[in-house]
Design an enzyme around this catalytic site. Structure first.
Site, PDB file in Angstrom:
ATOM      1  N   HIS A 239       1.677 -20.964  31.033  1.00 40.01           N
ATOM      2  CA  HIS A 239       2.154 -19.986  32.074  1.00 40.01           C
ATOM      3  C   HIS A 239       2.668 -18.614  31.589  1.00 40.01           C
ATOM      4  CE1 HIS A 239       4.723 -18.650  35.620  1.00 40.01           C
ATOM      5  NE2 HIS A 239       5.798 -18.603  34.563  1.00 40.01           N
TER       6      HIS A 239
ATOM      7  N   ALA B 241       5.310  -3.524  34.348  1.00 41.56           N
ATOM      8  CA  ALA B 241       5.538  -2.745  33.170  1.00 41.56           C
ATOM      9  C   ALA B 241       4.549  -1.381  33.271  1.00 41.56           C
ATOM     10  CB  ALA B 241       4.946  -3.463  31.974  1.00 41.56           C
TER      11      ALA B 241
ATOM     12  N   HIS C 203       4.731 -23.904  31.950  1.00 35.62           N
ATOM     13  CA  HIS C 203       5.819 -24.147  33.008  1.00 35.62           C
ATOM     14  C   HIS C 203       5.741 -25.564  33.552  1.00 35.62           C
ATOM     15  CE1 HIS C 203       7.914 -23.437  36.565  1.00 35.62           C
ATOM     16  NE2 HIS C 203       7.940 -22.304  36.264  1.00 35.62           N
TER      17      HIS C 203
ATOM     18  N   GLY D 263      12.419 -14.458  40.369  1.00 30.68           N
ATOM     19  CA  GLY D 263      13.489 -13.682  40.234  1.00 30.68           C
ATOM     20  C   GLY D 263      13.587 -12.819  38.813  1.00 30.68           C
TER      21      GLY D 263
ATOM     22  N   VAL E 187       2.173  -9.188  41.194  1.00 24.47           N
ATOM     23  CA  VAL E 187       2.516  -9.423  42.663  1.00 24.47           C
ATOM     24  C   VAL E 187       2.870 -10.836  42.929  1.00 24.47           C
ATOM     25  CG1 VAL E 187       1.491  -7.433  43.582  1.00 24.47           C
ATOM     26  CG2 VAL E 187       0.089  -9.499  43.360  1.00 24.47           C
TER      27      VAL E 187
ATOM     28  N   SER F 276      -6.544   0.902  35.588  1.00 25.05           N
ATOM     29  CA  SER F 276      -6.449  -0.633  35.904  1.00 25.05           C
ATOM     30  C   SER F 276      -7.765  -1.179  36.289  1.00 25.05           C
ATOM     31  CB  SER F 276      -5.408  -0.312  36.709  1.00 25.05           C
ATOM     32  OG  SER F 276      -5.603  -1.656  37.378  1.00 25.05           O
ATOM     33  N   LYS F 277      -8.010  -2.303  35.889  1.00 25.96           N
ATOM     34  CA  LYS F 277      -9.156  -3.244  36.033  1.00 25.96           C
ATOM     35  C   LYS F 277      -8.864  -3.720  37.517  1.00 25.96           C
ATOM     36  CE  LYS F 277      -8.633  -7.469  33.956  1.00 25.96           C
ATOM     37  NZ  LYS F 277      -9.416  -8.387  32.754  1.00 25.96           N
TER      38      LYS F 277
ATOM     39  N   PHE G  87      18.844 -20.307  37.154  1.00 26.04           N
ATOM     40  CA  PHE G  87      17.342 -20.604  36.627  1.00 26.04           C
ATOM     41  C   PHE G  87      17.270 -21.400  35.505  1.00 26.04           C
ATOM     42  CE2 PHE G  87      12.904 -18.968  37.380  1.00 26.04           C
ATOM     43  CZ  PHE G  87      12.842 -18.623  38.696  1.00 26.04           C
TER      44      PHE G  87
ATOM     45  N   ARG H 164      12.321 -24.027  29.684  1.00 27.00           N
ATOM     46  CA  ARG H 164      10.962 -24.844  29.987  1.00 27.00           C
ATOM     47  C   ARG H 164      10.594 -25.555  28.961  1.00 27.00           C
ATOM     48  NH1 ARG H 164       8.989 -19.274  33.226  1.00 27.00           N
ATOM     49  NH2 ARG H 164      10.268 -19.627  35.109  1.00 27.00           N
TER      50      ARG H 164
ATOM     51  N   GLY I 117       0.277  -3.077  36.451  1.00 24.48           N
ATOM     52  CA  GLY I 117       1.657  -4.155  36.808  1.00 24.48           C
ATOM     53  C   GLY I 117       3.009  -3.563  36.593  1.00 24.48           C
TER      54      GLY I 117
ATOM     55  N   GLN J 261       3.548 -20.379  26.765  1.00 23.94           N
ATOM     56  CA  GLN J 261       4.694 -21.248  27.588  1.00 23.94           C
ATOM     57  C   GLN J 261       3.949 -22.089  28.412  1.00 23.94           C
ATOM     58  OE1 GLN J 261       7.854 -19.187  30.325  1.00 23.94           O
ATOM     59  NE2 GLN J 261       8.963 -20.344  28.721  1.00 23.94           N
TER      60      GLN J 261
ATOM     61  N   GLU K 298      10.460 -22.017  39.373  1.00 19.00           N
ATOM     62  CA  GLU K 298      11.483 -22.933  38.860  1.00 19.00           C
ATOM     63  C   GLU K 298      12.770 -22.538  39.771  1.00 19.00           C
ATOM     64  OE1 GLU K 298      11.918 -22.436  34.533  1.00 19.00           O
ATOM     65  OE2 GLU K 298      13.847 -21.562  34.974  1.00 19.00           O
TER      66      GLU K 298
ATOM     67  N   ARG L   3      10.487 -18.230  26.264  1.00 20.01           N
ATOM     68  CA  ARG L   3      11.067 -17.146  27.174  1.00 20.01           C
ATOM     69  C   ARG L   3      11.807 -18.025  28.214  1.00 20.01           C
ATOM     70  NH1 ARG L   3       9.327 -15.278  32.572  1.00 20.01           N
ATOM     71  NH2 ARG L   3       7.385 -16.464  32.673  1.00 20.01           N
TER      72      ARG L   3
ATOM     73  N   GLU M  15       7.473 -14.746  41.402  1.00 18.48           N
ATOM     74  CA  GLU M  15       8.031 -15.486  42.414  1.00 18.48           C
ATOM     75  C   GLU M  15       9.660 -15.478  42.673  1.00 18.48           C
ATOM     76  OE1 GLU M  15       6.361 -19.429  42.746  1.00 18.48           O
ATOM     77  OE2 GLU M  15       4.250 -18.855  43.007  1.00 18.48           O
TER      78      GLU M  15
ATOM     79  N   LEU N 147       1.675 -22.118  40.467  1.00 20.87           N
ATOM     80  CA  LEU N 147       2.992 -22.322  40.405  1.00 20.87           C
ATOM     81  C   LEU N 147       3.840 -22.666  41.194  1.00 20.87           C
ATOM     82  CD1 LEU N 147       5.088 -21.533  38.149  1.00 20.87           C
ATOM     83  CD2 LEU N 147       5.487 -19.614  39.212  1.00 20.87           C
TER      84      LEU N 147
HETATM   85  C1  LIG Z   1       2.913 -17.422  39.436  1.00 25.35           C
HETATM   86  C2  LIG Z   1       3.737 -16.545  38.332  1.00 25.35           C
HETATM   87  C3  LIG Z   1       4.927 -16.240  38.758  1.00 25.35           C
HETATM   88  C4  LIG Z   1       5.829 -15.696  37.955  1.00 25.35           C
HETATM   89  N1  LIG Z   1       7.223 -15.337  38.143  1.00 25.35           N
HETATM   90  C5  LIG Z   1       8.047 -14.869  37.557  1.00 25.35           C
HETATM   91  C6  LIG Z   1       9.333 -14.524  37.874  1.00 25.35           C
HETATM   92  O1  LIG Z   1       9.871 -14.947  38.942  1.00 25.35           O
HETATM   93  N2  LIG Z   1       9.984 -13.915  37.034  1.00 25.35           N
HETATM   94  C7  LIG Z   1       9.572 -13.457  35.905  1.00 25.35           C
HETATM   95  O2  LIG Z   1      10.517 -12.863  35.140  1.00 25.35           O
HETATM   96  N3  LIG Z   1       8.430 -13.651  35.367  1.00 25.35           N
HETATM   97  C8  LIG Z   1       7.681 -14.185  36.081  1.00 25.35           C
HETATM   98  N4  LIG Z   1       6.311 -14.503  35.946  1.00 25.35           N
HETATM   99  C9  LIG Z   1       5.857 -13.728  34.705  1.00 25.35           C
HETATM  100  C10 LIG Z   1       5.592 -12.235  35.146  1.00 25.35           C
HETATM  101  O3  LIG Z   1       5.073 -12.027  36.538  1.00 25.35           O
HETATM  102  C11 LIG Z   1       4.546 -11.463  34.205  1.00 25.35           C
HETATM  103  O4  LIG Z   1       5.193 -11.803  32.961  1.00 25.35           O
HETATM  104  C12 LIG Z   1       4.628 -10.151  34.486  1.00 25.35           C
HETATM  105  O5  LIG Z   1       4.514  -9.848  35.816  1.00 25.35           O
HETATM  106  C13 LIG Z   1       3.519  -9.358  33.665  1.00 25.35           C
HETATM  107  O6  LIG Z   1       3.399  -8.084  34.136  1.00 25.35           O
HETATM  108  P1  LIG Z   1       2.843  -7.128  33.249  1.00 25.35           P
HETATM  109  O7  LIG Z   1       3.065  -5.599  34.009  1.00 25.35           O
HETATM  110  O8  LIG Z   1       2.979  -7.067  31.796  1.00 25.35           O
HETATM  111  O9  LIG Z   1       1.174  -7.302  33.454  1.00 25.35           O
HETATM  112  P2  LIG Z   1       0.447  -7.365  34.855  1.00 25.35           P
HETATM  113  O10 LIG Z   1       1.114  -7.514  36.183  1.00 25.35           O
HETATM  114  O11 LIG Z   1      -0.685  -8.990  34.334  1.00 25.35           O
HETATM  115  O12 LIG Z   1      -0.653  -6.190  34.963  1.00 25.35           O
HETATM  116  C14 LIG Z   1      -1.680  -6.076  34.015  1.00 25.35           C
HETATM  117  C15 LIG Z   1      -2.374  -4.880  34.537  1.00 25.35           C
HETATM  118  O13 LIG Z   1      -3.451  -4.577  33.436  1.00 25.35           O
HETATM  119  C16 LIG Z   1      -4.636  -4.338  33.843  1.00 25.35           C
HETATM  120  N5  LIG Z   1      -5.786  -4.656  33.102  1.00 25.35           N
HETATM  121  C17 LIG Z   1      -5.707  -5.840  32.195  1.00 25.35           C
HETATM  122  N6  LIG Z   1      -6.857  -5.874  31.451  1.00 25.35           N
HETATM  123  C18 LIG Z   1      -7.396  -4.506  31.724  1.00 25.35           C
HETATM  124  C19 LIG Z   1      -8.427  -3.646  31.189  1.00 25.35           C
HETATM  125  N7  LIG Z   1      -9.455  -4.439  30.320  1.00 25.35           N
HETATM  126  N8  LIG Z   1      -8.881  -2.603  31.692  1.00 25.35           N
HETATM  127  C20 LIG Z   1      -8.074  -2.033  32.648  1.00 25.35           C
HETATM  128  N9  LIG Z   1      -7.161  -2.560  33.295  1.00 25.35           N
HETATM  129  C21 LIG Z   1      -6.574  -3.904  32.785  1.00 25.35           C
HETATM  130  C22 LIG Z   1      -4.729  -5.253  35.386  1.00 25.35           C
HETATM  131  O14 LIG Z   1      -5.543  -4.722  36.234  1.00 25.35           O
HETATM  132  C23 LIG Z   1      -3.066  -5.121  35.540  1.00 25.35           C
HETATM  133  O15 LIG Z   1      -3.060  -3.894  36.552  1.00 25.35           O
HETATM  134  C24 LIG Z   1       5.376 -15.283  36.685  1.00 25.35           C
HETATM  135  C25 LIG Z   1       4.304 -15.579  36.256  1.00 25.35           C
HETATM  136  C26 LIG Z   1       3.251 -16.160  36.883  1.00 25.35           C
HETATM  137  C27 LIG Z   1       1.949 -16.501  36.571  1.00 25.35           C
END
Ligand SMILES: Cc1cc2nc3c(=O)[nH]c(=O)nc-3n(C[C@H](O)[C@H](O)[C@H](O)COP(=O)(O)OP(=O)(O)OC[C@H]3O[C@@H](n4cnc5c(N)ncnc54)[C@H](O)[C@@H]3O)c2cc1C
Length: 570
Positions: free
Chosen positions: A349, A16, A236, A53, A48, A38-39, A120, A280, A14, A234, A249, A384, A51, A246
């Site tokens: 959320h 991060a 939402h 910002g 992805v 990645s799973k 926001f 929130r 993702g 959290q 916001e 948050r 939404e 979602l």
């Molecule tokens: C609908 C929605 C809208 C949002 N909009 C915003 C926004 O506008 N602004 C904001 O700041 N935040 C927003 N958030 C929060 C934000 O999107 C997430 O906190 C952030 O994208 C998380 O990113 P990440 O890289 O930590 O994890 P993720 O993007 O969830 O990525 C996790 C990765 O780990 C992999 N993985 C998980 N388990 C395993 C496993 N067992 N084995 C191998 N791979 C694994 C997955 O395949 C994926 O590749 C939103 C959340 C939601 C639900």
């Protein structure tokens, strides 16, 4: 057993994970061999979906400041954020936005050509940097495109990691299973970055993708790493009823109103200054109070709701700034928000808690870092602020990528492969496939989600939390009699679901116990029986360690460098 060896492993692709990958590749200048497991397919990571910002201070000439962003974050966190972490974050963010700009992201712009920013919740200045209402998608695409310029990495898409191996307090390997071929393998590396996202699919009514099941947190917990602040979940304020999808916001940031069945903008009673743009936790509680006191609407699904009214924003603004949520509302509810209000209620959320790390994202295990939603670096505390999460992924993706790369470049050898433990893990999965019993996996999963919705939601209390804890433990016991219909290894989604459910049950136990023991209300954790914040007893992070008798809790002081806790008013 097949063994794959890299210098650095990143678990999760993702925001991060990809930001960390770019930093590893950049810092190492081709001297590091990187594996990304990645799973999901890469562009299917939950990120992805983001939404509205990403927060950053870009307008000091117009009145914003790093100190103001830091204060908003600390106040929003109900004073549970570590303030050194917050300052590091706000200082790093403007550069991250410009870096993405240089890598080619199409940020939405103002008529004068400068990057646009919108208001926001909980932010006292418009600092949500956005790309329409598809910010996460464009951020992911930009990072993905940029990574293609580098060699030196290998992707393992659709590999499910099952166990993190630790020996003598040091990272020793990772086991994972290739969904596409059925192969089970051991990964060796000098460093691991866990970037597996949150756990909100533990709830039934949630904004999250199906894949967000807290796997990385659960694996870290079982490997001996403590989980921090897990009781802070959290909700939402604008989950679309009945799906939970979602409605960003940003809809309120652009000027949307929340109304009860009397047609009143009820936020007047709860956050008279910031109204719909209160933080929130406060808006979610306000909505639930309205619904519970009979001032909401009832949906045919049985869910109570309030209305999100965008009709006064006008067609042009909705089409330009909120095209995705309009499309979603039409497709899923048959409602065009240009013409009619949308039914919304609080939806699970975001997980403020996660794997305990220090300010550099380092876990207590040598060689393991965690970043993004899987980690709890203590930026968000008890609540948050919107747009601070994608931002956190960028900042700590970058920090952990750099630290892991430096670690790997300094360490000459890769730790020995703990083959026996990896074989044991393969045996655990085989036993799960062979298991005979009468329990249905999906019944247990539904029950878990319903009980989390009903008993560990926006408002909590002793009795229902105790019931929830007993029930989670009973569900864990029932997992021992689950029978899986699919006995194969290739794309066995039954087995994936079983592993995910085991992870969610372990986490649910930690969340509920943490909530039970925190006898105060702070941020997103609202106890009806302890409605006040209690700084004397609970101005502290919860740490949960795994033990054979269940989670063992300890408390850790909050780092306060600048602001002492005061009452939050909005
Ligand atoms: C609908 C929605 C809208 C949002 N909009 C915003 C926004 O506008 N602004 C904001 O700041 N935040 C927003 N958030 C929060 C934000 O999107 C997430 O906190 C952030 O994208 C998380 O990113 P990440 O890289 O930590 O994890 P993720 O993007 O969830 O990525 C996790 C990765 O780990 C992999 N993985 C998980 N388990 C395993 C496993 N067992 N084995 C191998 N791979 C694994 C997955 O395949 C994926 O590749 C939103 C959340 C939601 C639900």
């Amino acid at each position: 057993m097949q063994t794959y060896t890299h210098d650095v492993l990143i678990l999760g692709s993702g925001l991060a994970g990809l930001r960390a990958a770019l930093e590893v590749l950049h810092v190492s200048g081709g001297r590091i061999d990187l594996g990304i497991v990645s799973k999901t397919q890469l562009m299917r990571a939950h990120s992805v979906c983001a939404e509205g910002g990403t927060a950053a201070v870009l307008r000091t000439d117009e009145g914003d400041s790093l100190e103001l962003h830091a204060w908003d974050t600390v106040k929003g966190s109900d004073f549970l954020a570590d303030q050194d972490v917050v300052f590091r974050f706000v200082e790093a963010m403007p550069k991250e936005i410009l870096r993405l700009e240089h890598w080619g992201i199409p940020w939405s712009r103002r008529p004068d050509g400068r990057i646009n920013q919108r208001p926001f919740g909980g932010h006292s200045f418009p600092r949500a940097t956005f790309a329409a209402d598809k910010t996460g998608f464009f951020e992911m695409q930009t990072l993905y495109d940029t990574i293609q310029r580098y060699g030196g990495f290998k992707r393992y898409d659709e590999w499910v990691a099952t166990r993190i191996l630790v020996k003598d307090g040091t990272f020793a390997g990772l086991t994972a299973w290739d969904l596409t071929t059925g192969e089970f393998a051991l990964f060796r590396a000098k460093a691991l970055i866990i970037a597996t996202g949150g756990f909100c699919r533990i709830y039934g009514f949630t904004t999250y993708s199906y894949t967000v099941t807290g796997d990385g947190m659960a694996m870290a917990y079982r490997a001996g790493m403590p989980l921090k602040d897990m009781e802070f979940v959290q909700f939402h304020p604008t989950g679309l009823v009945p799906s939970g999808i979602l409605i960003t916001e940003a809809a309120r940031g652009e000027g949307g109103y929340l109304r009860n069945r009397e047609g009143r903008r009820f936020m007047e009673d709860y956050a008279p200054k910031m109204m719909e743009l209160g933080p929130r936790d406060i808006v979610a509680r306000a909505e639930m109070t309205e619904i519970e006191n009979g001032r909401g609407f009832e949906h045919p699904s049985g869910l109570g709701y309030v209305e999100l009214d965008l009709t006064h924003l006008g067609r042009e603004r909705i089409l330009e700034r909120l095209p995705l949520i309009r499309e979603v509302a039409i497709k899923f509810n048959g409602i065009d928000p240009i013409e009619k209000p949308l039914p919304v209620r609080p939806a699970a959320h975001y997980s403020m808690g996660g794997i305990h790390t220090d300010i550099d994202g380092k876990t207590p295990v040598e060689g393991i870092w965690a970043a993004g939603e899987a980690a709890a670096v203590s930026l968000h505390g008890a609540n948050r602020l919107g747009t601070n999460s994608t931002a956190e992924c960028l900042v700590w993706g970058s920090i952990t990528g750099r630290k892991a790369a430096e670690h790997a470049m300094h360490q000459r050898t890769i730790p020995d492969a703990p083959v026996r433990e990896a074989e044991e893990e393969q045996g655990r999965l085989e036993a799960l496939l062979r298991q005979r019993g009468t329990e249905n996996l999906y019944d247990i999963r539904s029950r878990l989600r319903r009980l989390m919705d009903e008993k560990v939601g926006v408002f909590r209390e002793e009795k229902s939390l105790r019931e929830a804890l007993d029930e989670v433990r009973a569900l864990k016991a029932r997992m021992g009699s689950v029978k899986l219909d699919d006995k194969g290894w290739v794309y066995n989604t039954d087995l994936v679901s079983a592993l995910e459910l085991q992870n969610m049950l372990d986490l649910a136990e930690v969340i509920v116990l943490g909530a039970l023991e925190r006898r105060e209300s702070r941020g997103a954790h609202a106890r009806r029986d302890y409605p006040k914040r209690d700084d004397e007893r609970f101005l502290a992070h919860t740490l949960a360690y795994r033990s054979d008798d269940g989670p063992r809790l300890e408390y850790l002081p909050v780092t306060i460098t600048t602001w002492k806790p005061v009452e939050r008013k909005y």
